[in-house]
Design a protein around this motif. Structure first.
Motif, short mmCIF file in Angstrom:
data_model
loop_
_atom_site.label_atom_id
_atom_site.label_comp_id
_atom_site.label_asym_id
_atom_site.label_seq_id
_atom_site.Cartn_x
_atom_site.Cartn_y
_atom_site.Cartn_z
N HIS A 48 -1.07 3.47 -3.90
CA HIS A 48 -1.28 3.64 -2.43
C HIS A 48 -2.36 4.54 -2.61
O HIS A 48 -4.37 4.57 -2.35
CB HIS A 48 -0.06 5.02 -2.07
CG HIS A 48 0.07 6.18 -1.61
ND1 HIS A 48 0.56 6.54 -0.80
CD2 HIS A 48 -0.69 5.06 0.22
CE1 HIS A 48 0.23 7.03 0.94
NE2 HIS A 48 -0.33 6.28 1.96
N GLY A 70 -4.92 6.24 7.50
CA GLY A 70 -4.58 6.76 8.07
C GLY A 70 -4.71 8.10 7.82
O GLY A 70 -5.38 8.60 8.72
N GLU A 101 -5.24 0.59 8.26
CA GLU A 101 -5.08 0.22 7.13
C GLU A 101 -4.80 -1.24 7.16
O GLU A 101 -4.35 -1.13 5.78
CB GLU A 101 -4.27 1.54 5.98
CG GLU A 101 -4.54 2.86 5.96
CD GLU A 101 -3.18 3.69 5.13
OE1 GLU A 101 -2.26 3.70 5.32
OE2 GLU A 101 -3.96 4.65 5.05
N HIS A 105 1.12 -0.88 0.01
CA HIS A 105 -0.26 0.20 -0.10
C HIS A 105 1.09 1.32 0.05
O HIS A 105 0.95 2.27 -0.94
CB HIS A 105 -1.36 -0.16 1.17
CG HIS A 105 -1.76 1.65 1.15
ND1 HIS A 105 -2.48 1.59 0.64
CD2 HIS A 105 -2.07 1.65 2.34
CE1 HIS A 105 -3.66 2.81 0.28
NE2 HIS A 105 -3.25 3.08 1.81
N HIS A 106 1.82 1.46 1.10
CA HIS A 106 2.82 2.59 1.21
C HIS A 106 3.94 2.76 0.53
O HIS A 106 4.66 1.71 -0.10
CB HIS A 106 3.07 2.45 2.33
CG HIS A 106 2.11 3.55 3.29
ND1 HIS A 106 1.95 2.74 4.28
CD2 HIS A 106 1.38 3.88 3.58
CE1 HIS A 106 0.62 2.62 5.60
NE2 HIS A 106 0.12 3.03 4.48
N HIS A 117 -2.53 4.95 12.45
CA HIS A 117 -2.61 4.39 10.90
C HIS A 117 -2.54 2.82 10.48
O HIS A 117 -2.66 2.63 9.46
CB HIS A 117 -1.45 5.06 10.42
CG HIS A 117 -0.55 5.27 9.65
ND1 HIS A 117 -0.98 6.97 8.70
CD2 HIS A 117 -1.44 4.46 8.03
CE1 HIS A 117 -0.55 6.88 7.43
NE2 HIS A 117 -1.19 6.06 7.06
ZN LIG Z 1 -0.73 5.25 5.01
#
Ligand SMILES: [Zn+2]
Length: 365
Positions: free
Chosen positions: A100, A287, A332, A65-66, A328
């Motif tokens: 993302h 997030g 997520e 994701h990041h 965070h």
């Molecule tokens: Zn995030």
């Protein structure tokens, strides 16, 4: 066997890269699109530990994701975790892809997954994106209009939410005089011509413009196609930040917090003072979503679930809403499940594995 490109193309149909925020770096960060995929490992963050996990589990593509890289890297000396992760991936032929803020922004994305986990209903985008819709106007002989429209729709024009193949047209007279080296489909060189034409209007997502104009030019019968494209100010209800939704039945504040804690597997919720009201409407953003507080309040949400809140920002609740900072990572982490679900539905000829590593850098004592 599918290539990395097959997988990333599919992920980008779900979450187009054009929807990412300007600071973001979603997309294929390490690796070649042509490489054949042996297996895919899904993670929230792509740390060195995750790359070791990919090697061990025979996955040569990591979908995170990041993005591991946000800013330009100038040296590769292994001085920090970003350089080391990139070096380790390249050394071991592991590709790294990130989906993302583009995945945050779409229906069925990160925030819809949180809403699903909480069992929320009537889920809608909290802050729809503006200026990502465009309008095409073109003129075509009436008898050619149906075929042209069909081609434009096929390319993605005129698809608005649950409504497919939307367009508007009106009939009028088109005028032109072919000259020089023109080779007109209708008319004669140097003679003024009048043709009964349809003026067709369709809207489309800005990122599809190249494809749609290409299709317009190939499906239109004229040598010179008359058309124009304009940017619309309209919001796109299908794309944007955060979601707002409702609980099937309202809950007391304590029952709501208890439910939130259990469904998201939280150790702690940092929240603003309770207001003694029932909770029915919920705004949320996985997030760092603090920038959406005003939207959450204006939509009449009773509670706003997000992460990365700072001390002073909690005061902004102003007794109008309850801010819940759930962390965070915690907000997520189910994105892993979401990406696994999408890829397993589409591909069956390689393994799609969920990382077993908890990459949360924040610990609670
Ligand atoms: Zn995030």
């Amino acid at each position: 066997m599918p290539s990395i490109k097959d997988i990333t193309n599919y992920l980008e149909q779900l979450a187009p890269l054009a929807y990412q925020e300007s600071y973001d770096n979603a997309g294929l960060i390490v690796g070649s699109p042509q490489t054949t995929v042996s297996g895919v490992l899904i993670t929230l963050d792509c740390t060195e530990e995750i790359i070791h996990e990919a090697i061990k589990r025979d996955c040569n593509l990591i979908v995170a994701h990041h993005p591991i890289v946000f800013k330009g890297l100038k040296r590769f000396n292994g001085k920090n975790y970003v350089e080391r992760a990139v070096m380790l991936a390249i050394k071991n032929d592991i590709a790294i892809y990130a989906t993302h803020t583009n995945l945050d922004s779409v229906k069925g994305g990160v925030n819809f997954m949180i809403a699903e986990k909480l069992g929320l209903e009537n889920v809608k985008i909290l802050s729809p994106k503006k200026q990502i819709l465009k309008k095409l106007v073109t003129f075509v002989p009436t008898e050619n209009a149906p075929k042209l429209l069909e081609a434009l729709h096929e390319a993605g024009a005129g698809q608005i939410g649950e409504y497919k193949n939307c367009s508007f047209s009106v009939e009028g007279t088109g005028r032109f005089t072919p000259s020089g080296n023109a080779n007109p489909v209708i008319g004669t060189l140097n003679e003024a011509e009048e043709v009964i034409e349809n003026r067709i209007e369709v809207i489309f997502d800005a990122h599809q413009e190249f494809k749609i104009i290409k299709v317009l030019k190939s499906a239109h019968p004229y040598e010179e196609v008359a058309y124009y494209v304009s940017v619309l100010e309209n919001e796109n209800q299908e794309v944007g930040s955060g979601v707002v939704a409702t609980l099937a039945e309202s809950l007391s504040e304590i029952d709501f917090l208890t439910m939130l804690k259990s469904k998201m597997a939280l150790k702690v919720i940092r929240h603003t003072p309770l207001l003694g009201k029932e909770i029915k409407k919920v705004a949320l953003c996985g997030g760092a979503g603090g920038f959406l507080l005003k939207d959450a309040i204006s939509q009449g949400a009773d509670v706003f679930i997000t992460a990365d809140y700072k001390y002073h920002e909690f005061f902004d609740a102003e007794n109008q809403i309850i801010i819940c900072d759930i962390g965070h990572y915690e907000s997520e982490v189910y994105t892993k499940e979401l990406i696994v679900r999408y890829l397993s539905e589409k591909f069956s000829n390689f393994a799609v594995l969920k990382s077993q590593v908890n990459t949360n850098p924040v610990q609670y004592f």
